[in-house]
Design an enzyme around this catalytic site. Structure first.
Site, PDB file in Angstrom:
ATOM      1  N   ARG A 110       0.859  -1.137   0.063  1.00  0.00           N
ATOM      2  CA  ARG A 110       0.017  -0.109  -0.080  1.00  0.00           C
ATOM      3  C   ARG A 110       0.960   1.231   0.133  1.00  0.00           C
ATOM      4  O   ARG A 110       1.452   1.524   0.944  1.00  0.00           O
ATOM      5  CB  ARG A 110      -0.944  -0.029   1.252  1.00  0.00           C
ATOM      6  CG  ARG A 110      -1.426   1.383   1.688  1.00  0.00           C
ATOM      7  CD  ARG A 110      -2.528   0.938   2.657  1.00  0.00           C
ATOM      8  NE  ARG A 110      -2.201   0.662   3.954  1.00  0.00           N
ATOM      9  CZ  ARG A 110      -1.424   1.147   4.761  1.00  0.00           C
ATOM     10  NH1 ARG A 110      -0.855   2.230   4.643  1.00  0.00           N
ATOM     11  NH2 ARG A 110      -1.323   0.581   5.896  1.00  0.00           N
ATOM     12  N   HIS A 134      -3.032   4.383   5.096  1.00  0.00           N
ATOM     13  CA  HIS A 134      -4.187   3.155   5.301  1.00  0.00           C
ATOM     14  C   HIS A 134      -5.668   3.839   4.476  1.00  0.00           C
ATOM     15  O   HIS A 134      -5.980   2.974   4.009  1.00  0.00           O
ATOM     16  CB  HIS A 134      -4.491   2.800   6.587  1.00  0.00           C
ATOM     17  CG  HIS A 134      -5.754   1.699   6.896  1.00  0.00           C
ATOM     18  ND1 HIS A 134      -5.836   0.717   6.390  1.00  0.00           N
ATOM     19  CD2 HIS A 134      -6.900   2.275   7.387  1.00  0.00           C
ATOM     20  CE1 HIS A 134      -6.974   0.039   6.779  1.00  0.00           C
ATOM     21  NE2 HIS A 134      -7.574   1.032   7.219  1.00  0.00           N
ATOM     22  N   TYR A 188       4.624   5.104  11.382  1.00  0.00           N
ATOM     23  CA  TYR A 188       5.070   3.804  11.559  1.00  0.00           C
ATOM     24  C   TYR A 188       5.926   3.113  10.272  1.00  0.00           C
ATOM     25  O   TYR A 188       6.214   2.027  10.350  1.00  0.00           O
ATOM     26  CB  TYR A 188       3.993   2.887  11.824  1.00  0.00           C
ATOM     27  CG  TYR A 188       2.720   2.991  10.603  1.00  0.00           C
ATOM     28  CD1 TYR A 188       2.806   2.220   9.543  1.00  0.00           C
ATOM     29  CD2 TYR A 188       1.637   3.853  10.785  1.00  0.00           C
ATOM     30  CE1 TYR A 188       1.977   2.467   8.531  1.00  0.00           C
ATOM     31  CE2 TYR A 188       0.753   4.064   9.858  1.00  0.00           C
ATOM     32  CZ  TYR A 188       0.646   3.252   8.767  1.00  0.00           C
ATOM     33  OH  TYR A 188      -0.298   3.224   7.740  1.00  0.00           O
TER      34      TYR A 188
END
Ligand code: TPP
Ligand code: MG
Length: 338
Positions: free
Chosen positions: A252, A256, A265
């Site tokens: 990805r 998200h 992260y």
């Protein structure tokens, strides 16, 4: 009249030049639509978007491996390119983003990207992840009992395979040898949680052995590789040889959803490295090398994609919102008369 060159011998023999260009078009249009959704969100014009960017090779490869409109598809929220390749329109997608009257899946009552379409045999998805797996296995059981030749394909992210429903659905499909395909779109993260905090095995497909069914790993950024693997799984299912677990390794390349900040992260270097493996750029290079896509044709497809996206946005923006009372319709039964 000039004939289009034949595809090279190492391309799937049953795909014509027109099929290959259609696959490329579906990937490209999905990307341009997706990019516009992010822009609309940052402009404050829509409230939520969840993206397929980076997953287009996996999703379009899978769509073309099915008998579209005949087989059943139980998708998940990231399946924009899959849905477009099945026949969902850019307008329908934009109606979902803007929450406008006439949105085809739920009349704009669902969140965006909770796909369904009766005519396309696409079954509605619930928000709790992995609930689609038993639904798809149940559909596959119905196909088997009816004795028809349809296959049920369902999609899920790697993180959601930690849910109990995934195990229950796959076990059921294996025990009853159902015409079922589970396509795991492994994009390394479940929101902020990396795969190595989700499982101790290197591949989701390794777990297939525990159910007694084949597990196949494929490069999810290679549209033709995904096509081949899902086609083999569909052929197997149609022959009555049972289900397959396919794991497409992809990434990805955006957060998200519109509400996530992935800088907390993962490093920019990691994201950039994966962007170099973009499935659309890769397929374009393959088509160009095969003489199937000229620079002029590429420019024309780009212009057509932008025109379709512009038209969809304008159409959705101009449409009215549903009446307020519509929000509760179809949710609660009407009160019974005393
Ligand atoms: C049962 C349940 N738990 C948590 C959530 C919140 N949630 C939505 S998407 C998501 C991450 C899923 O990650 P993955 O399965 O890897 O799919 P991806 O989004 O990466 O494609 C989570 C935790 C949810 N929708 N349902
Ligand atoms: Mg994931």
């Amino acid at each position: 009249m000039t004939l289009a060159p034949a595809p090279p011998a190492d391309f799937p023999a049953e795909l014509s030049s027109a099929d290959l260009l259609e696959m490329y078009w579906q990937m490209l249009r999905s990307r341009r639509l997706d990019e516009r959704a992010w822009t609309l969100h940052r402009q404050g014009k829509i409230v939520f978007h969840i993206s397929a960017m980076g997953h287009e090779g996996t999703q379009v490869g899978a769509a073309f491996a099915l008998r579209r409109g005949h087989d059943y598809v139980v998708p998940y929220y990231r399946d924009l390119a899959l849905l477009l390749a099945l026949g969902f329109t850019p307008q329908a997608f934009m109606f979902g983003l803007f929450g406008k009257q006439g949105e085809p899946t739920s009349g704009a009552r669902q969140m965006p990207s909770h796909w369904s379409d009766r005519a396309m045999n696409v079954v509605s998805t619930s928000s709790p992840v992995a609930t689609q797996i038993p639904h798809a296995a149940g559909l596959a059981l119905a196909m088997k009992l009816r004795g028809d030749d349809r296959v049920a394909l369902t999609c899920i992210g790697e993180g959601s395979t930690s849910q109990g429903e995934w195990y229950e659905g796959l076990n059921w499909a294996a025990v009853h040898q159902l015409p079922f395909i589970c396509l795991v779109q492994n994009n390394v993260y479940a929101i902020s949680v990396p795969m190595d905090q989700q499982m101790r095995v290197p591949n989701v497909a390794d777990r297939a052995a525990a159910f007694g069914l084949p597990g196949v790993v494929v490069d999810g950024n290679d549209v033709l590789a995904v096509y081949r693997v899902v086609k083999a799984a569909a052929d197997r299912a149609r022959r009555g040889d049972g289900p397959t677990l396919v794991e497409a390794k992809t990434y990805r390349v955006v957060p998200h959803s519109s509400d996530d900040d992935d800088r907390s992260y993962r490093t920019r270097a990691e994201v950039e490295a994966w962007k170099q493996r973009d499935p659309i750029v890769r397929f374009r290079a393959e088509l160009e090398a095969a003489g199937l896509l000229s620079a002029a044709e590429q420019a024309a497809l780009e212009a057509r994609a932008v025109a379709e996206v512009d038209a969809a946005v304008q159409f959705a923006q101009a449409a009215p919102y549903p009446a307020v009372a519509h929000a509760a319709e179809g949710v609660y039964a009407p009160p019974e008369a005393d």
